[in-house]
Design a protein around this motif. Structure first.
Motif, PDB file in Angstrom:
ATOM      1  N   LYS A   5      84.664  -2.117  21.743  1.00  0.00           N
ATOM      2  CA  LYS A   5      85.822  -1.556  21.041  1.00  0.00           C
ATOM      3  C   LYS A   5      86.897  -1.117  22.019  1.00  0.00           C
ATOM      4  O   LYS A   5      88.072  -1.327  21.796  1.00  0.00           O
ATOM      5  CB  LYS A   5      85.386  -0.391  20.173  1.00  0.00           C
ATOM      6  N   ASN A   6      86.499  -0.476  23.081  1.00  0.00           N
ATOM      7  CA  ASN A   6      87.520   0.056  23.979  1.00  0.00           C
ATOM      8  C   ASN A   6      87.048  -0.033  25.420  1.00  0.00           C
ATOM      9  O   ASN A   6      85.991  -0.586  25.726  1.00  0.00           O
ATOM     10  CB  ASN A   6      87.849   1.510  23.600  1.00  0.00           C
ATOM     11  N   ILE A   7      87.833   0.553  26.263  1.00  0.00           N
ATOM     12  CA  ILE A   7      87.607   0.491  27.697  1.00  0.00           C
ATOM     13  C   ILE A   7      86.258   1.108  28.092  1.00  0.00           C
ATOM     14  O   ILE A   7      85.608   0.660  29.033  1.00  0.00           O
ATOM     15  CB  ILE A   7      88.783   1.187  28.427  1.00  0.00           C
ATOM     16  N   PHE A   8      85.814   2.107  27.304  1.00  0.00           N
ATOM     17  CA  PHE A   8      84.545   2.754  27.641  1.00  0.00           C
ATOM     18  C   PHE A   8      83.368   1.801  27.431  1.00  0.00           C
ATOM     19  O   PHE A   8      82.417   1.797  28.210  1.00  0.00           O
ATOM     20  CB  PHE A   8      84.373   4.038  26.827  1.00  0.00           C
ATOM     21  N   PHE A  50      74.219 -13.074  35.121  1.00  0.00           N
ATOM     22  CA  PHE A  50      75.332 -12.438  34.407  1.00  0.00           C
ATOM     23  C   PHE A  50      76.011 -13.446  33.494  1.00  0.00           C
ATOM     24  O   PHE A  50      76.116 -14.621  33.833  1.00  0.00           O
ATOM     25  CB  PHE A  50      76.378 -11.909  35.393  1.00  0.00           C
ATOM     26  N   SER A  51      76.475 -12.935  32.370  1.00  0.00           N
ATOM     27  CA  SER A  51      77.240 -13.795  31.477  1.00  0.00           C
ATOM     28  C   SER A  51      78.330 -12.956  30.818  1.00  0.00           C
ATOM     29  O   SER A  51      78.154 -11.749  30.612  1.00  0.00           O
ATOM     30  CB  SER A  51      76.276 -14.396  30.463  1.00  0.00           C
ATOM     31  N   THR A  52      79.455 -13.575  30.526  1.00  0.00           N
ATOM     32  CA  THR A  52      80.581 -12.825  29.954  1.00  0.00           C
ATOM     33  C   THR A  52      80.356 -12.575  28.479  1.00  0.00           C
ATOM     34  O   THR A  52      79.911 -13.453  27.753  1.00  0.00           O
ATOM     35  CB  THR A  52      81.892 -13.603  30.134  1.00  0.00           C
ATOM     36  N   LEU A  53      80.675 -11.356  28.043  1.00  0.00           N
ATOM     37  CA  LEU A  53      80.555 -10.971  26.643  1.00  0.00           C
ATOM     38  C   LEU A  53      81.966 -10.695  26.139  1.00  0.00           C
ATOM     39  O   LEU A  53      82.622  -9.785  26.624  1.00  0.00           O
ATOM     40  CB  LEU A  53      79.697  -9.706  26.551  1.00  0.00           C
ATOM     41  N   TYR A  54      82.434 -11.508  25.200  1.00  0.00           N
ATOM     42  CA  TYR A  54      83.804 -11.343  24.713  1.00  0.00           C
ATOM     43  C   TYR A  54      83.846 -10.394  23.527  1.00  0.00           C
ATOM     44  O   TYR A  54      82.914 -10.357  22.716  1.00  0.00           O
ATOM     45  CB  TYR A  54      84.400 -12.694  24.328  1.00  0.00           C
ATOM     46  N   ALA A  55      84.969  -9.666  23.438  1.00  0.00           N
ATOM     47  CA  ALA A  55      85.121  -8.706  22.339  1.00  0.00           C
ATOM     48  C   ALA A  55      85.369  -9.416  21.018  1.00  0.00           C
ATOM     49  O   ALA A  55      84.989  -8.935  19.958  1.00  0.00           O
ATOM     50  CB  ALA A  55      86.263  -7.752  22.641  1.00  0.00           C
ATOM     51  N   LYS A  60      90.705 -14.249  22.268  1.00  0.00           N
ATOM     52  CA  LYS A  60      92.174 -14.175  22.303  1.00  0.00           C
ATOM     53  C   LYS A  60      92.689 -12.870  22.891  1.00  0.00           C
ATOM     54  O   LYS A  60      93.766 -12.834  23.470  1.00  0.00           O
ATOM     55  CB  LYS A  60      92.732 -14.333  20.886  1.00  0.00           C
ATOM     56  N   THR A  61      91.957 -11.787  22.718  1.00  0.00           N
ATOM     57  CA  THR A  61      92.487 -10.512  23.186  1.00  0.00           C
ATOM     58  C   THR A  61      92.328 -10.329  24.688  1.00  0.00           C
ATOM     59  O   THR A  61      92.966  -9.481  25.280  1.00  0.00           O
ATOM     60  CB  THR A  61      91.787  -9.335  22.485  1.00  0.00           C
ATOM     61  N   GLY A  62      91.457 -11.127  25.283  1.00  0.00           N
ATOM     62  CA  GLY A  62      91.262 -11.007  26.722  1.00  0.00           C
ATOM     63  C   GLY A  62      90.324  -9.879  27.103  1.00  0.00           C
ATOM     64  O   GLY A  62      90.086  -9.647  28.278  1.00  0.00           O
ATOM     65  N   ILE A  63      89.791  -9.161  26.107  1.00  0.00           N
ATOM     66  CA  ILE A  63      88.891  -8.054  26.419  1.00  0.00           C
ATOM     67  C   ILE A  63      87.456  -8.572  26.447  1.00  0.00           C
ATOM     68  O   ILE A  63      87.003  -9.222  25.510  1.00  0.00           O
ATOM     69  CB  ILE A  63      89.062  -6.914  25.404  1.00  0.00           C
TER      70      ILE A  63
ATOM     71  N   ARG B  18     101.195  -1.846  27.728  1.00  0.00           N
ATOM     72  CA  ARG B  18     100.592  -1.433  29.004  1.00  0.00           C
ATOM     73  C   ARG B  18      99.128  -1.060  28.793  1.00  0.00           C
ATOM     74  O   ARG B  18      98.274  -1.363  29.615  1.00  0.00           O
ATOM     75  CB  ARG B  18     101.338  -0.237  29.593  1.00  0.00           C
ATOM     76  N   SER B  19      98.869  -0.385  27.691  1.00  0.00           N
ATOM     77  CA  SER B  19      97.494   0.030  27.414  1.00  0.00           C
ATOM     78  C   SER B  19      96.614  -1.193  27.140  1.00  0.00           C
ATOM     79  O   SER B  19      95.475  -1.267  27.617  1.00  0.00           O
ATOM     80  CB  SER B  19      97.531   1.008  26.248  1.00  0.00           C
ATOM     81  N   GLN B  20      97.181  -2.179  26.426  1.00  0.00           N
ATOM     82  CA  GLN B  20      96.436  -3.417  26.172  1.00  0.00           C
ATOM     83  C   GLN B  20      96.181  -4.151  27.488  1.00  0.00           C
ATOM     84  O   GLN B  20      95.085  -4.662  27.729  1.00  0.00           O
ATOM     85  CB  GLN B  20      97.274  -4.287  25.227  1.00  0.00           C
TER      86      GLN B  20
END
Lengths: 138, 128
Positions: A5-8, A50-55, A60-63, B18-20
């Motif tokens: 969900k977020n950076i954490f 290791f493997s990438t886990l997409y959000a 598309k969001t790049g997270i 910026r946050s994104q």
């Protein structure tokens, strides 16, 4: 698909992946000088995969974050040493040393701990920003 | 630019972008050791101008096609790396860290602008 969900969440998963990596290094170093009486029994260094886990499914969001999908033993032959007096020697007098390269493990340890720190640094920076954003307009 | 929203809009949009971008850069840093991971980045300028409605070609006839990016374009692109690595990972930690620190600084700048504008509005409202 686990939620990111977020950076954490991103940093938490990244840190736990690096922690798994550090744990495998610890196991490898602890077993570095262990011996066995047959090639099959000898310890082989273990490595996380290791493997990438997409959000999001469409990426598309790049997270994204990291996931450890597997821990595998490296395909390396243990060293065969002729030591007839050794209590673990086989009937021909050979012992089998663990297939671990301590130098390689030390480099791995440094890299993993640095990347762990990077994640911590990112979280603490962004947490500071969030705190300042909350008090916006005061 | 007559409403309060219009007064704050650029900085509010910039702050959100910026946050994104921070989250995307953090994802790159978290994936620094993942084989075949491709580093991504947000095209900040493109996204900001599309959110603000800048830089579009005027449509003066109904047969003209609309230029620019669509609403579904998130502006996320792959980063071109300087030195390729053997495992297919395109994250270069130093690049990501520098981009991250630059982005954090610019976030703080946008935040500061917003704070100043809000306090300006507050003092205008209070009439002090």
């Amino acid at each position: 698909m686990a939620d990111l969900k977020n950076i954490f969440d991103v940093a938490a998963r990244g840190m736990s992946a690096q922690m798994v990596r550090l744990n495998t290094v610890a196991s490898n170093l602890a077993n570095a000088r262990s011996v066995a009486s047959s090639e099959a029994e000898a310890y082989r260094a273990i490595k996380p995969v290791f493997s990438t886990l997409y959000a999001d499914d469409l990426e598309k969001t790049g997270i994204s974050s990291v996931d450890v999908v597997d821990v595998v033993a490296v395909d390396k032959d243990p060293e065969k040493v002729y030591q007839p007096g050794h209590p673990k020697a086989d009937k021909d007098g050979y012992i089998y040393m663990a297939a671990v390269n301590p130098e390689e493990e030390m480099v791995e340890m440094l890299e993993a701990s640095r990347q762990y720190e990077n994640n911590v640094e990112v979280v603490s920076t962004l947490r500071g920003l969030m705190m300042r954003t909350i008090s916006m307009g005061k | 630019m007559k409403t309060i929203e219009g007064h704050l809009k650029v900085h509010a949009e910039a702050l959100a972008l910026r946050s994104q971008r921070n989250e995307i850069l953090a994802s790159n840093i978290a994936n620094a050791a993942t084989p075949n991971f491709k580093a991504k980045d947000l095209d900040f300028e493109q996204m900001l101008s599309s959110k603000m409605g800048f830089g579009k070609v005027n449509i003066s006839d109904k047969r003209h096609f609309e230029m620019g990016i669509g609403p579904n374009d998130q502006g996320v692109k792959f980063r071109q790396n300087i030195t390729p690595s053997m495992d297919g990972n395109t994250v270069e930690l130093h690049v990501e860290q520098l981009q991250f620190s630059e982005n954090v600084m610019k976030y703080q700048t946008s935040l500061e602008f917003l704070n100043r504008k809000i306090s300006g509005l507050m003092s205008a409202i209070k009439g002090e």
